[in-house]
Design an enzyme around this catalytic site. Structure first.
Site, PDB file in Angstrom:
ATOM      1  N   ASP A 113       1.090  -1.223  -0.161  1.00 59.39           N
ATOM      2  CA  ASP A 113      -0.090   0.052  -0.069  1.00 59.39           C
ATOM      3  C   ASP A 113       0.699   1.033  -0.172  1.00 59.39           C
ATOM      4  O   ASP A 113       2.147   1.012   0.757  1.00 59.39           O
ATOM      5  CB  ASP A 113      -1.015   0.169   1.079  1.00 59.39           C
ATOM      6  CG  ASP A 113      -1.811  -0.763   1.034  1.00 59.39           C
ATOM      7  OD1 ASP A 113      -2.479  -1.558   0.185  1.00 59.39           O
ATOM      8  OD2 ASP A 113      -2.672  -1.505   2.421  1.00 59.39           O
ATOM      9  N   ASP A 129      -7.036  -1.037  -4.784  1.00 59.55           N
ATOM     10  CA  ASP A 129      -8.318  -0.996  -4.052  1.00 59.55           C
ATOM     11  C   ASP A 129      -9.094  -0.056  -4.647  1.00 59.55           C
ATOM     12  O   ASP A 129     -10.117  -0.175  -3.941  1.00 59.55           O
ATOM     13  CB  ASP A 129      -7.889  -0.539  -2.321  1.00 59.55           C
ATOM     14  CG  ASP A 129      -6.544  -1.917  -1.715  1.00 59.55           C
ATOM     15  OD1 ASP A 129      -6.659  -2.367  -1.669  1.00 59.55           O
ATOM     16  OD2 ASP A 129      -5.597  -1.046  -1.433  1.00 59.55           O
TER      17      ASP A 129
END
Length: 158
Positions: A113, A129
């Site tokens: 991330d 995402d």
């Protein structure tokens, strides 16, 4: 038409993986790069959970769920061959995002991330995402506002 959406899925997964490669190469060594100081940073983060950090440490469960979602959505696309752009785009985004994070989970044991909105203290996330969330939003729009009209149009043409 199915080939076009399959290509879209692959392209989304490639874009996601290229962004994560760039983060590994350029962001990880510095930990974070402020694009707008205290508002938006690129921050390297290893997520061993699902989107936005939920279900930490559930590698097997998350992998099985992700594979199931990809398989069910793919079977739906093959059997139903939906005609509307919104439905096709939503499924393409969902599968592409799920595939991008699954690749990370299987190859690395965690998901990379890096999108860090510090101003609102939002969990760090990635492009996959974003694809999944946008796909889910489009699917909700389809179910709430389009599906009913599409069914009526289909019955009228028969």
């Amino acid at each position: 038409m199915l080939t076009l959406y399959s290509l879209g899925v692959v392209l989304l997964a490639i874009i996601d993986q290229l962004s994560k490669w760039a983060v590994l190469r350029f962001v990880k060594p510095t930990d974070t790069i402020p694009l707008i100081q205290s508002v938006f940073h690129l921050t390297y983060c290893e997520n061993r959970g699902a989107a936005f950090g939920i279900l930490q440490g559930r590698f097997g469960f998350l992998s099985i769920i992700t594979v199931a979602v990809i398989v069910v959505a793919t079977i739906y696309m093959i059997k139903k061959r939906p005609q509307g752009f919104v439905m096709n785009a939503s499924i393409t985004l969902l599968i592409g995002g799920a595939l991008g994070n699954l690749i990370d989970r299987v190859c690395r044991g965690y998901v990379i991330d890096f999108l860090d909105f510090r101003l609102i203290h939002f969990p760090i996330f990635n492009l996959a995402d974003c694809f999944v969330v946008c796909g889910a939003i489009l699917l909700i729009i389809y179910v709430l506002f389009i599906e009913e009209h599409a069914d009526v149009d289909k019955k009228d043409s028969e």
